[in-house]
Design an enzyme around this catalytic site. Sequence first.
Site, PDB file in Angstrom:
ATOM      1  N   LYS A   8      73.550  22.336  15.419  1.00 13.23           N
ATOM      2  CA  LYS A   8      73.085  21.845  14.309  1.00 13.23           C
ATOM      3  C   LYS A   8      74.335  22.133  13.360  1.00 13.23           C
ATOM      4  O   LYS A   8      75.398  22.820  13.457  1.00 13.23           O
ATOM      5  CB  LYS A   8      72.119  22.967  13.537  1.00 13.23           C
ATOM      6  CG  LYS A   8      71.342  22.472  13.055  1.00 13.23           C
ATOM      7  CD  LYS A   8      69.999  23.653  12.888  1.00 13.23           C
ATOM      8  CE  LYS A   8      68.771  23.086  12.301  1.00 13.23           C
ATOM      9  NZ  LYS A   8      68.414  22.072  12.330  1.00 13.23           N
ATOM     10  N   ASN A  54      62.727  13.061   9.157  1.00  9.53           N
ATOM     11  CA  ASN A  54      62.889  14.388   8.964  1.00  9.53           C
ATOM     12  C   ASN A  54      63.789  14.516   7.652  1.00  9.53           C
ATOM     13  O   ASN A  54      64.561  13.799   7.037  1.00  9.53           O
ATOM     14  CB  ASN A  54      63.790  15.010  10.173  1.00  9.53           C
ATOM     15  CG  ASN A  54      65.165  15.060   9.975  1.00  9.53           C
ATOM     16  OD1 ASN A  54      65.978  15.856   9.298  1.00  9.53           O
ATOM     17  ND2 ASN A  54      65.919  14.176  10.668  1.00  9.53           N
ATOM     18  N   CYS A 106      74.872  12.914   6.945  1.00 16.84           N
ATOM     19  CA  CYS A 106      73.459  13.323   6.700  1.00 16.84           C
ATOM     20  C   CYS A 106      72.886  12.558   5.373  1.00 16.84           C
ATOM     21  O   CYS A 106      73.331  12.628   4.649  1.00 16.84           O
ATOM     22  CB  CYS A 106      73.396  14.652   6.737  1.00 16.84           C
ATOM     23  SG  CYS A 106      71.940  15.436   6.307  1.00 16.84           S
ATOM     24  N   THR A 144      70.641   9.468  11.523  1.00 20.07           N
ATOM     25  CA  THR A 144      69.385   8.925  11.442  1.00 20.07           C
ATOM     26  C   THR A 144      69.543   7.840  10.407  1.00 20.07           C
ATOM     27  O   THR A 144      70.460   7.857   9.464  1.00 20.07           O
ATOM     28  CB  THR A 144      68.306   9.868  10.762  1.00 20.07           C
ATOM     29  OG1 THR A 144      68.888  10.702   9.797  1.00 20.07           O
ATOM     30  CG2 THR A 144      68.045  11.009  11.695  1.00 20.07           C
ATOM     31  N   GLY A 154      63.968   8.605  16.443  1.00 18.83           N
ATOM     32  CA  GLY A 154      62.855   8.070  17.407  1.00 18.83           C
ATOM     33  C   GLY A 154      63.201   6.541  17.951  1.00 18.83           C
ATOM     34  O   GLY A 154      64.215   6.145  17.588  1.00 18.83           O
ATOM     35  N   GLY A 199      68.098  13.212  20.767  1.00 17.97           N
ATOM     36  CA  GLY A 199      67.610  13.901  19.596  1.00 17.97           C
ATOM     37  C   GLY A 199      66.124  14.182  19.232  1.00 17.97           C
ATOM     38  O   GLY A 199      65.571  15.094  19.928  1.00 17.97           O
TER      39      GLY A 199
END
Lengths: 255, 311
Positions: B45, B69, B130, B191, B215, B264
């Site tokens: 992380k 998320n 991020c 992401t 995903g 992930g």
Amino acid sequence: MSISKGRRRTATPVAGSFFLCWQAAYLDRRRQSGGYAVVELIVEREARGQPGQFLMARTECGPALPRPLSLLWAEGKRVALLVKDEGQLRARMAEAPLGTRFDVRGPYGVPYRDAVEHSRRYVLVGGGSGIAPLRFLWQRHPELVESVAFGLRHTVDENFLPDTPLLIEELGQPTAGDQALHVWRPGLGLIACGPREMLRQLAAGLPERKGVYFALEERMGCGYGACQGCVVMTRDGPLRLCTDGPLVALDRLGW
Amino acid sequence: MVDLAVSRLGQSFANPVLLSSGPAGFGLELAPLFRSKPLGGLTTKTVTPSPRQGNPPPRLVDAPAGALNSIGLANPGLDEFLAQVLPELRELPTVRLISFAASDVQGVEAMAGVLGEAAGVDVLELNLSCPNVEGRPPSWDSASTRELVRAATRATCTPLLAKLSPDVTDVVPVAAAALEEGAAGLTLVNTVRGLRIQRDTGRPTLARMWGGLSGAAILPIALARVFEARRAFPEVPIVGVGGVTDLGSLLEMAMAGADLVGIGLAVMCDPELPWRLCVELKQWLCRRRISRYSQLVGCAHRGGVDVCRTC
């Protein structure tokens, strides 16, 4: 009992990692009533679940994130869950033919008995599928229980949850939360599991915070404490519901 | 005999499969799996200079073929990481890639210096992308990327990966900036910035509104970025991340040009998946009579899988 094997093979689990491995769970029995279902699954390995713990469950059809489902009871390789027939996974559990395969892993979460003080007795308040862990606690540890108040929104058959008093919460009628507040008195504790709205009403109605515990729900990711997806903010900082919960002392919540 | 080993970034990876930063936390919950079978590496992380509680809940929501998320870089901070987490990480028999971030140049430089000197840190990954913290992700532009990578590489000789955002029109100029400033390789991608709305209330589902989509839904996006970067930088180590959920998607990522492949969201769902993928990859290569994983890497640029085959 007849079990038809599903298509997906279970990978051989790595030694010492059962906690992290999916195992097959076959739908063996089901009772349905009032939009709810009690589903009994046969699992490959003994589940050893305690009241308040949950399994992560999934199907081949999704969704991408597995779902946490509280144990209604667990005996050997047989586990039971109480599910509302909504959402992809729960609806499948409520509708799929017996023998259908699901995957489960766990159990996860702190057992309720380990999360509460043992110096007092508790009023248990359950709403909807939140009844499951509390009924399990009542059966397994009756010495901790003063009384129970369990509510459902719709009428169910008499034998849906045998030996369990159920209050049907029709509009304008007292709810399980009302009943619990009526029987609660100083010195008793309270453990509640159900919709957030019910928990908020209880928090507003209780004159004391000490000895009161709420089982909280957030969308869960991994279930084993790594992803921090299911965090709730408390007075002491973030708390992971999967490994530090699901039961949280009300005085930590600041409600 | 099939060889899955990867020698990149000054490290010998037992196989090309990594846990990518985030979903697996600091990897310690998965220690029993690491101790039983080899895995290429573990990316932690993201660690920041000070502890971060992360974003308010809800932090997760389902999305078609994935999830959104908004964890918000929750982590114990650098000091706690060094004192409590890293000693345990050192016990894991795998390559440790330490993800870190800071909000300014000074913070990045200081962190890179400290982490680069710490025992047990094999590779650094600078998180420039991020989508769940204040401000724009630095890798949305080349200038910010250049500045932060320069600060990091000035402070350490430990190999540094620059983790970039997919939310750019062209990833190549941003990647070039990072590499020109001394990044040893690229992690592609973080992401994808996304949003979901609760239909019964009409309000955004996540407390912080935006989230990062991961995903299977983002596989084609990640593949495109890896492919573009591999074409532009044929020799640069690339960690491909995004939408790898099974053997097929792992193969595509390798063929697009990923030397190493990060898992992930899928590890949140299935903790054993990365280890199982190593077995399946080996079997696949064996059936195709490809003796080394490295032969597969980037084959989409060289005429396809047939050129990999060795008789």
